[in-house]
Design a protein around this motif. Structure first.
Motif, short mmCIF file in Angstrom:
data_model
loop_
_atom_site.label_atom_id
_atom_site.label_comp_id
_atom_site.label_asym_id
_atom_site.label_seq_id
_atom_site.Cartn_x
_atom_site.Cartn_y
_atom_site.Cartn_z
N GLU A 48 -45.41 -15.74 34.49
CA GLU A 48 -46.11 -16.92 35.30
C GLU A 48 -45.07 -16.96 36.80
OE1 GLU A 48 -48.01 -19.64 34.86
OE2 GLU A 48 -47.75 -18.46 32.37
N SER A 49 -46.32 -17.52 37.80
CA SER A 49 -45.59 -17.13 39.18
C SER A 49 -44.40 -17.55 39.49
CB SER A 49 -47.00 -17.77 40.06
OG SER A 49 -46.59 -18.10 41.58
N SER A 50 -44.26 -19.25 38.82
CA SER A 50 -43.19 -19.45 38.83
C SER A 50 -41.84 -19.13 38.54
CB SER A 50 -43.19 -21.49 38.05
OG SER A 50 -43.39 -20.66 36.57
N ALA A 51 -41.91 -17.29 37.20
CA ALA A 51 -40.59 -17.71 37.19
C ALA A 51 -40.56 -15.59 37.44
CB ALA A 51 -41.00 -16.80 35.96
N ARG A 52 -41.25 -15.52 38.60
CA ARG A 52 -41.08 -14.20 39.42
C ARG A 52 -39.30 -13.84 40.40
NH1 ARG A 52 -44.48 -10.33 37.90
NH2 ARG A 52 -46.54 -11.57 36.67
N GLN A 53 -39.09 -15.04 40.80
CA GLN A 53 -38.28 -14.40 41.46
C GLN A 53 -36.98 -14.33 40.83
OE1 GLN A 53 -37.13 -16.95 45.36
NE2 GLN A 53 -35.06 -16.77 44.84
N ALA A 54 -37.13 -15.47 39.50
CA ALA A 54 -35.63 -14.87 38.46
C ALA A 54 -36.65 -13.40 38.01
CB ALA A 54 -35.84 -15.25 37.40
N GLN A 55 -37.24 -13.10 37.29
CA GLN A 55 -37.36 -11.63 37.10
C GLN A 55 -37.42 -10.66 38.01
OE1 GLN A 55 -41.90 -10.83 37.01
NE2 GLN A 55 -41.60 -9.47 34.96
N PHE A 56 -37.84 -11.00 39.15
CA PHE A 56 -37.31 -9.44 40.24
C PHE A 56 -36.06 -9.59 40.35
CE2 PHE A 56 -35.56 -9.11 44.68
CZ PHE A 56 -36.47 -8.00 45.04
N LEU A 57 -34.75 -10.78 40.75
CA LEU A 57 -33.39 -11.16 40.86
C LEU A 57 -32.90 -10.43 39.46
CD1 LEU A 57 -32.33 -14.77 41.74
CD2 LEU A 57 -32.30 -12.69 43.37
N SER A 58 -33.63 -9.80 38.60
CA SER A 58 -33.20 -9.23 37.24
C SER A 58 -32.97 -8.08 36.90
CB SER A 58 -34.11 -9.76 35.83
OG SER A 58 -34.72 -9.41 35.70
N LEU A 59 -33.87 -7.69 37.49
CA LEU A 59 -34.27 -5.79 38.11
C LEU A 59 -34.26 -5.30 39.59
CD1 LEU A 59 -38.50 -6.12 36.66
CD2 LEU A 59 -36.13 -5.50 35.44
N ARG A 60 -33.31 -6.17 40.53
CA ARG A 60 -33.28 -5.95 41.96
C ARG A 60 -33.01 -4.63 42.12
NH1 ARG A 60 -31.24 -10.65 46.82
NH2 ARG A 60 -32.62 -9.60 48.22
N GLU A 61 -31.73 -4.57 41.62
CA GLU A 61 -31.23 -2.86 41.50
C GLU A 61 -32.09 -1.12 41.67
OE1 GLU A 61 -27.84 -1.97 40.60
OE2 GLU A 61 -26.90 -4.61 40.77
N THR A 62 -32.91 -1.80 40.78
CA THR A 62 -34.38 -0.54 40.36
C THR A 62 -34.93 -0.42 41.33
OG1 THR A 62 -33.59 -1.14 38.03
CG2 THR A 62 -35.95 0.01 38.32
N ILE A 63 -35.88 -2.00 40.90
CA ILE A 63 -36.49 -2.31 42.34
C ILE A 63 -35.94 -1.90 43.83
CG2 ILE A 63 -38.31 -4.08 43.52
CD1 ILE A 63 -38.09 -5.51 40.88
N GLU A 64 -35.45 -1.83 43.57
CA GLU A 64 -34.60 -1.60 45.27
C GLU A 64 -34.77 -0.01 45.43
OE1 GLU A 64 -32.81 -5.91 47.24
OE2 GLU A 64 -31.73 -4.27 45.75
N ARG A 65 -34.33 0.33 44.19
CA ARG A 65 -33.90 2.51 43.73
C ARG A 65 -35.11 2.80 44.19
NH1 ARG A 65 -34.65 4.13 40.12
NH2 ARG A 65 -34.23 2.75 38.90
N ILE A 66 -36.02 2.46 43.78
CA ILE A 66 -37.91 3.03 43.71
C ILE A 66 -38.35 2.71 45.23
CG2 ILE A 66 -40.10 2.62 43.32
CD1 ILE A 66 -38.94 1.20 39.81
N ALA A 67 -37.86 1.50 45.26
CA ALA A 67 -38.93 1.52 47.34
C ALA A 67 -37.95 1.92 47.87
CB ALA A 67 -38.17 0.22 47.70
N SER A 68 -36.67 2.40 48.46
CA SER A 68 -36.32 3.04 48.88
C SER A 68 -36.57 4.96 48.95
CB SER A 68 -34.57 3.10 48.86
OG SER A 68 -33.67 3.61 49.54
N ASP A 69 -36.71 5.54 47.37
CA ASP A 69 -37.45 6.58 46.99
C ASP A 69 -38.97 6.75 48.04
OD1 ASP A 69 -35.35 7.48 46.44
OD2 ASP A 69 -35.35 6.98 44.13
#
Length: 91
Positions: A48-69
């Motif tokens: 759900e859209s309302s849960a996206r921020q919590a999902q992002f926070l739980s995956l933040r390190e992985t997502i930021e590594r992919i973005a940096s690469d």
């Protein structure tokens, strides 16, 4: 040079993506990850859209590594946005 953490912007319902920023030597780099890619990383579907921020926070390190690469591989021009899609997870 790896990007560093900056701000969370939030879920974009029009683009079905979560937006955030990172820094490249003080310069702000716009980034986003598609809902489908974030669900794939989390091993789930239809968050759900309302849960996206919590999902992002739980995956933040992985997502930021992919973005940096992806940024390191990208052409450099003003206004470039790092966009993470499902295809980027299968590398």
């Amino acid at each position: 040079m790896p990007l560093t953490r900056d701000k969370i912007i939030g879920h974009d319902l029009e683009r079905l993506a979560f937006r955030f920023t990172m820094l490249n030597d003080g310069e702000v780099v716009q980034c986003q990850i598609s809902d489908a890619a974030m669900d794939e990383l989390a091993g789930m579907q239809g968050t759900e859209s309302s849960a996206r921020q919590a999902q992002f926070l739980s995956l933040r390190e992985t997502i930021e590594r992919i973005a940096s690469d992806l940024y390191d591989e990208a052409p450099r021009f003003p206004g470039y946005v790092v966009r993470i899609f499902m295809r980027h997870l299968r590398r």
